[in-house]
Scaffold this active site. Sequence first.
Site, PDB file in Angstrom:
ATOM      1  N   HIS A 127       0.835  -1.203   0.007  1.00 21.24           N
ATOM      2  CA  HIS A 127      -0.079  -0.096   0.125  1.00 21.24           C
ATOM      3  C   HIS A 127       0.833   1.240  -0.007  1.00 21.24           C
ATOM      4  O   HIS A 127       0.263   2.271  -0.408  1.00 21.24           O
ATOM      5  CB  HIS A 127      -0.895  -0.118   1.233  1.00 21.24           C
ATOM      6  N   CYS A 160       8.088  -0.909  -1.033  1.00 23.28           N
ATOM      7  CA  CYS A 160       7.402  -0.760  -0.067  1.00 23.28           C
ATOM      8  C   CYS A 160       7.593   0.398   0.928  1.00 23.28           C
ATOM      9  O   CYS A 160       8.178   1.244   0.375  1.00 23.28           O
ATOM     10  CB  CYS A 160       7.476  -2.103   1.138  1.00 23.28           C
ATOM     11  N   GLY A 161       7.126   0.475   1.934  1.00 24.33           N
ATOM     12  CA  GLY A 161       7.553   1.838   3.077  1.00 24.33           C
ATOM     13  C   GLY A 161       9.030   2.262   2.956  1.00 24.33           C
ATOM     14  O   GLY A 161       9.618   3.236   2.720  1.00 24.33           O
ATOM     15  N   GLY A 212      11.554  -0.250   2.140  1.00 23.37           N
ATOM     16  CA  GLY A 212      12.248  -0.864   1.112  1.00 23.37           C
ATOM     17  C   GLY A 212      13.014  -2.215   1.835  1.00 23.37           C
ATOM     18  O   GLY A 212      13.093  -3.032   0.925  1.00 23.37           O
ATOM     19  N   GLY A 259      11.733  -4.515   4.145  1.00 23.69           N
ATOM     20  CA  GLY A 259      10.983  -5.476   4.321  1.00 23.69           C
ATOM     21  C   GLY A 259      10.728  -6.547   2.835  1.00 23.69           C
ATOM     22  O   GLY A 259      10.929  -7.635   2.565  1.00 23.69           O
ATOM     23  N   HIS A 291      28.276  -3.256  -9.563  1.00 21.62           N
ATOM     24  CA  HIS A 291      29.384  -4.070  -8.997  1.00 21.62           C
ATOM     25  C   HIS A 291      28.533  -5.469  -8.304  1.00 21.62           C
ATOM     26  O   HIS A 291      29.262  -6.243  -8.226  1.00 21.62           O
ATOM     27  CB  HIS A 291      29.780  -3.368  -7.786  1.00 21.62           C
ATOM     28  N   ARG A 338      36.474  -8.311 -11.879  1.00 22.67           N
ATOM     29  CA  ARG A 338      36.869  -8.750 -10.326  1.00 22.67           C
ATOM     30  C   ARG A 338      35.342  -8.614  -9.515  1.00 22.67           C
ATOM     31  O   ARG A 338      35.292  -9.492  -8.619  1.00 22.67           O
ATOM     32  CB  ARG A 338      37.476  -7.797  -9.469  1.00 22.67           C
TER      33      ARG A 338
END
Length: 143
Positions: free
Chosen positions: A9, A65-66, A68, A70, A98, A132
């Site tokens: 939401h 999400c709020g 990020g 979770g 990277h 690398r």
Amino acid sequence: MKIAIGNDHAGTEYKLAIIGLLKSMDVALTNYGTDGTDSVDYPDFVHPVAKDVENGAVDYGIIICGSGNGASMTANKHQKVRSALCWSKEIVELARSHNDANILSLPARFISLPQALEMVKTFLNTAFEGGRHERRIEKMPCS
């Protein structure tokens, strides 16, 4: 290019704007997110995105999400997923170049909508450098 997107939401407004951007770029899209603002549980919308990335049905995922956090934690439970929580264009560039991130996790409550759109463009237009960095990716379990 194929992308799956999922949100709770807190990310609905951002998702709708990102879908508009992706459509303007002729990107094939699968929308697993909610279109409403009633409280929902982000794992219900993130797992399908991560499964699509995991099985190769899409090239990339975008989750919102709020915070990020979770959403990214949920996505990273899946094999072959490298979800990166990003809050700036520079972090997005590094996550792709990277770390070969294949899911972008956006914190809707901590970035502006214009920032989010710029970050999505950066995510899609930044290549993995390999070299690398490749050996480091290979040391990640199940990647």
